[in-house]
Design a protein around this motif. Structure first.
Motif, PDB file in Angstrom:
ATOM      1  N   ILE A  97      -3.086  -9.202  13.126  1.00 19.17           N
ATOM      2  CA  ILE A  97      -4.525  -9.365  13.057  1.00 19.17           C
ATOM      3  C   ILE A  97      -5.093  -9.093  14.560  1.00 19.17           C
ATOM      4  O   ILE A  97      -4.694  -9.672  15.434  1.00 19.17           O
ATOM      5  CB  ILE A  97      -5.129 -10.753  12.512  1.00 19.17           C
ATOM      6  N   GLN A 106       0.647   0.776  11.473  1.00 20.49           N
ATOM      7  CA  GLN A 106       0.315   0.766   9.887  1.00 20.49           C
ATOM      8  C   GLN A 106       0.484  -0.701   9.305  1.00 20.49           C
ATOM      9  O   GLN A 106       1.293  -1.369   9.747  1.00 20.49           O
ATOM     10  CB  GLN A 106       1.626   1.517   9.341  1.00 20.49           C
ATOM     11  N   GLY A 107      -0.577  -0.810   8.671  1.00 17.04           N
ATOM     12  CA  GLY A 107      -0.634  -2.448   7.829  1.00 17.04           C
ATOM     13  C   GLY A 107      -1.423  -3.459   8.816  1.00 17.04           C
ATOM     14  O   GLY A 107      -1.578  -4.382   8.443  1.00 17.04           O
ATOM     15  N   ILE A 153      -4.510  -5.456  10.215  1.00 23.24           N
ATOM     16  CA  ILE A 153      -5.787  -5.792  10.073  1.00 23.24           C
ATOM     17  C   ILE A 153      -6.495  -5.831  11.277  1.00 23.24           C
ATOM     18  O   ILE A 153      -6.087  -6.447  12.438  1.00 23.24           O
ATOM     19  CB  ILE A 153      -5.919  -7.060   9.316  1.00 23.24           C
ATOM     20  N   ASN A 197      -8.464  -2.117   7.603  1.00 22.56           N
ATOM     21  CA  ASN A 197      -6.661  -2.165   7.307  1.00 22.56           C
ATOM     22  C   ASN A 197      -6.208  -0.734   7.554  1.00 22.56           C
ATOM     23  O   ASN A 197      -6.813   0.203   7.224  1.00 22.56           O
ATOM     24  CB  ASN A 197      -6.308  -2.475   5.814  1.00 22.56           C
ATOM     25  N   SER A 215      -8.125   4.175   8.980  1.00 21.63           N
ATOM     26  CA  SER A 215      -8.352   2.993   8.477  1.00 21.63           C
ATOM     27  C   SER A 215      -9.115   2.880   7.395  1.00 21.63           C
ATOM     28  O   SER A 215     -10.001   3.749   7.153  1.00 21.63           O
ATOM     29  CB  SER A 215      -8.650   1.917   9.352  1.00 21.63           C
ATOM     30  N   ILE A 230     -11.812  -3.179   4.100  1.00 25.04           N
ATOM     31  CA  ILE A 230     -11.502  -4.021   3.235  1.00 25.04           C
ATOM     32  C   ILE A 230     -12.444  -5.223   3.020  1.00 25.04           C
ATOM     33  O   ILE A 230     -12.289  -5.827   2.098  1.00 25.04           O
ATOM     34  CB  ILE A 230     -10.361  -4.631   3.320  1.00 25.04           C
ATOM     35  N   VAL A 275      -4.936  -5.454   0.656  1.00 26.03           N
ATOM     36  CA  VAL A 275      -4.311  -5.080   1.835  1.00 26.03           C
ATOM     37  C   VAL A 275      -2.829  -4.480   1.771  1.00 26.03           C
ATOM     38  O   VAL A 275      -2.055  -4.841   1.043  1.00 26.03           O
ATOM     39  CB  VAL A 275      -4.137  -6.321   2.751  1.00 26.03           C
ATOM     40  N   TRP A 286       0.310  -3.922   3.687  1.00 25.18           N
ATOM     41  CA  TRP A 286       0.808  -4.794   4.696  1.00 25.18           C
ATOM     42  C   TRP A 286       1.937  -3.708   5.673  1.00 25.18           C
ATOM     43  O   TRP A 286       2.227  -2.975   4.971  1.00 25.18           O
ATOM     44  CB  TRP A 286       1.401  -6.124   4.328  1.00 25.18           C
ATOM     45  N   THR A 316       2.182  -4.387  -0.754  1.00 25.57           N
ATOM     46  CA  THR A 316       0.825  -5.033  -1.187  1.00 25.57           C
ATOM     47  C   THR A 316       1.039  -6.341  -1.282  1.00 25.57           C
ATOM     48  O   THR A 316       0.227  -7.339  -1.733  1.00 25.57           O
ATOM     49  CB  THR A 316       0.350  -4.361  -2.341  1.00 25.57           C
ATOM     50  N   LYS A 357       1.723 -10.225  -0.271  1.00 28.88           N
ATOM     51  CA  LYS A 357       1.142 -11.007   0.826  1.00 28.88           C
ATOM     52  C   LYS A 357       2.369 -11.457   1.509  1.00 28.88           C
ATOM     53  O   LYS A 357       3.108 -12.373   0.861  1.00 28.88           O
ATOM     54  CB  LYS A 357       0.097 -12.039   0.333  1.00 28.88           C
TER      55      LYS A 357
END
Length: 562
Positions: free
Chosen positions: A255, A279-280, A282, A405, A411, A414, A448, A450, A455, A457
């Motif tokens: 993040i 990539q992935g 937030i 994202n 990007s 989201i 998201v 990731w 996908t 979590k």
């Protein structure tokens, strides 16, 4: 168009009437008013802000409804991303009798310069110094014309709470900006029963080897949720190094605060190799509502940038810099309309020292600084960044962020965060028309993708590489050896019950190393009261496989955890 033209005509008439009234009272408006600007020219934020500020000054001077008969004169100084040079540049700027200063972009320089403007009563509007410890109580002439990291860190905490993670690793630059933001993050997480389990501080101007060491130690910890709060001009190196350490794959969460959005927006189509490292992720970005004025300004900025061969693009900090100029211009206009004059006087506490080349006596106090500051605090306008208005804490009202994202070559949006309604897939402007709702059930984000192109979590943690193994105590008894048999060596433990335990450990989705510790000599049963006491007091064991004679005959196993 007719209504809009009539409105502009009315504003123009009011401005001319105010100027005429001032003239009737014998008040003479100055031909020019000087305003300073402090930022680092060659930086991600500075390149966008410099052109935005210059365009804003041109727009102000071309608008007869603002500062009618008075020209806004801009004096810019390059702080060179240095606290020392920034202070020198600020002192030189103050010698030129400016009534307000726009900038700086650095929180560290903001702390130093705020002492200067406090002494000389010159309002300071920063469009990029986001450190929440830059407070009005300590620096009464400091006014933040962008969003404080206080709100950004609460947005990060909301994201972490939304995905139900409880521990994070904070990676931050070890300066005022980084420490101030992470301090607020810790408080925001604590309010949601989460915490920062490890702080990975990166000293300013660190080389690759030092960043590698910091990330390597962070990767040894339990948490796989990383919050990155660093400066935009060096931050991308972190992900290149993390990629080499295999920290950008499946199971990891990154993040990133708004510095990365500024880099991505300024860079245009990203370098494929650099984009592959992020990539992935937030990423947060200051939310600025879509509008015709914003689209026209971006087109104007791009044309000017092409004419001046500026390779970088516009970012959100540039919008705040543009609005800052208009805030100052409107405040000066109201200040002059009220009959105030632009005058400066000597500071009795500043005088030239014998043998020193410092000309401290040239630094003058702005006599109307307090009155201009009050006009700034009364600002109520709509700019490129939306509603520009300050609350009682001198923060912008309605702070909000876009949540992005990263994927592919760019990007995708989201969701949003605002302190009005928290996380939402609807824009803040829509939510402002409804009652605020920060309930857990109302929090929403789109799906998201990731790191690792999944996908699912991530769990958010693993057993730490530098942690102790799970120590499992096994009573060494003379009976029921088909259930537990202890051979030579402390780890030579076999049997039906041990096999069940090992099979259960293998079903866990993360590695848990175990160490079996035998208790007793095998000739007589160990004292269970003593064993339980040792576990409860954490003397030697984390868990205990207990095989009581009665229950063992029924194939029952007891596992006691501390």
């Amino acid at each position: 168009r007719g209504a809009m033209g009539a409105g502009r005509l009315l504003v123009l008439c009011l401005a001319l009437c105010a100027a005429a009234a001032a003239a009737q009272r014998g008040i003479r408006r100055p031909r020019t008013v000087s305003v300073g600007a402090l930022f680092t020219y060659e930086s991600t934020i500075g390149r966008a802000a410099r052109l935005a500020i210059e365009l804003a000054v041109d727009d102000v001077n071309a608008d007869r409804t603002v500062l009618a008969g008075t020209t806004l004169n801009l004096i810019s100084q390059d702080t060179n991303c240095s606290g020392f040079l920034g202070t020198i540049e600020a002192l030189q700027l103050m010698e030129k009798n400016v009534v307000a200063v726009i900038g700086p972009q650095s929180s560290g320089i903001g702390h130093v310069i705020s002492h200067v403007v406090n002494e000389l009563h010159v309002p300071l509007l920063s469009f990029a110094a986001t450190d929440p410890t830059l407070s009005a109580s300590e620096y009464p002439y400091f006014l933040r014309s962008t969003i404080s990291d206080y709100f950004q860190m609460h947005a990060v905490a909301s994201i972490i709470d939304y995905f139900q993670w409880k521990e994070v690793t904070a990676i931050f630059v070890d300066d005022d900006y980084g420490r101030g933001g992470v301090s607020v993050l810790g408080d925001a997480l604590g309010a949601k029963r989460a915490r920062i389990s490890h702080k990975a501080a990166i000293p300013p101007n660190s080389d690759t080897d030092l960043i590698n060491d910091v990330l390597f130690r962070a990767n040894m910890m339990e948490s796989r949720v990383f919050v990155v709060h660093v400066n935009p001009d060096a931050g991308m190196r972190i992900f290149a190094i993390a990629n080499k350490l295999q920290m950008m794959g499946t199971g990891y969460v990154w993040i990133v605060t708004d510095w990365l959005a500024a880099v991505l927006d300024s860079s245009g189509p990203g370098d494929p190799k650099a984009m592959s490292y992020i990539q992935g992720l937030i990423v947060l970005r200051q939310h600025t509502p879509d509008s015709d004025a914003k689209r026209k300004f971006v087109a104007k900025w791009n044309n000017a940038a092409n004419n001046r061969s500026i390779a970088s693009g516009m970012n959100s900090y540039g919008f705040y810099a543009y609005d800052s100029v208009w805030v100052v211009a409107r405040a000066i206009n109201e200040y002059l309309n009220s009959g105030q004059q632009i005058t400066f006087s000597a500071d009795p506490r500043l005088h030239n020292s014998n043998g020193s080349s410092l000309r401290l006596s040239k630094l003058k106090i702005f006599d109307g600084g307090d009155q201009l500051l009050q006009q700034l605090l009364l600002t109520n306008m709509t700019g490129l960044t939306g509603l520009v208005q300050f609350n009682a804490d001198r923060n912008l009202v309605r702070p909000a962020y876009d949540i992005l994202n990263v994927g592919g070559t760019g990007s995708r949006l989201i969701g949003h965060w605002s302190n009005y309604s928290g996380l939402s897939v609807s824009s803040p402007e829509i939510l402002y028309r409804k009652p605020p709702n920060t309930s857990t059930s109302a929090q929403q984000l789109h799906s998201v993708v990731w790191p690792g192109d999944t996908t699912t979590k991530p769990r958010g943690w693993v057993f730490p590489n530098n942690g102790q193994p799970l120590r499992v105590g096994v009573p060494n008894k003379p009976s029921f050896r088909e259930l537990v048999s202890v051979g030579k060596g402390p780890d030579n433990v076999t049997g039906y019950s041990v096999d069940i335990f090992n099979a259960a450990i293998k079903l866990l989705p993360y590695p848990v190393p175990c160490q079996f510790i035998t208790i007793g000599d095998g000739s007589k049963n160990p004292n269970y009261d003593d064993i339980i006491s040792r576990i409860a007091t954490n003397v030697c064991l984390h868990a205990l496989l207990c095989f009581f004679d009665y229950f063992a005959s029924h194939h029952l196993i007891f596992l006691f955890f501390l």
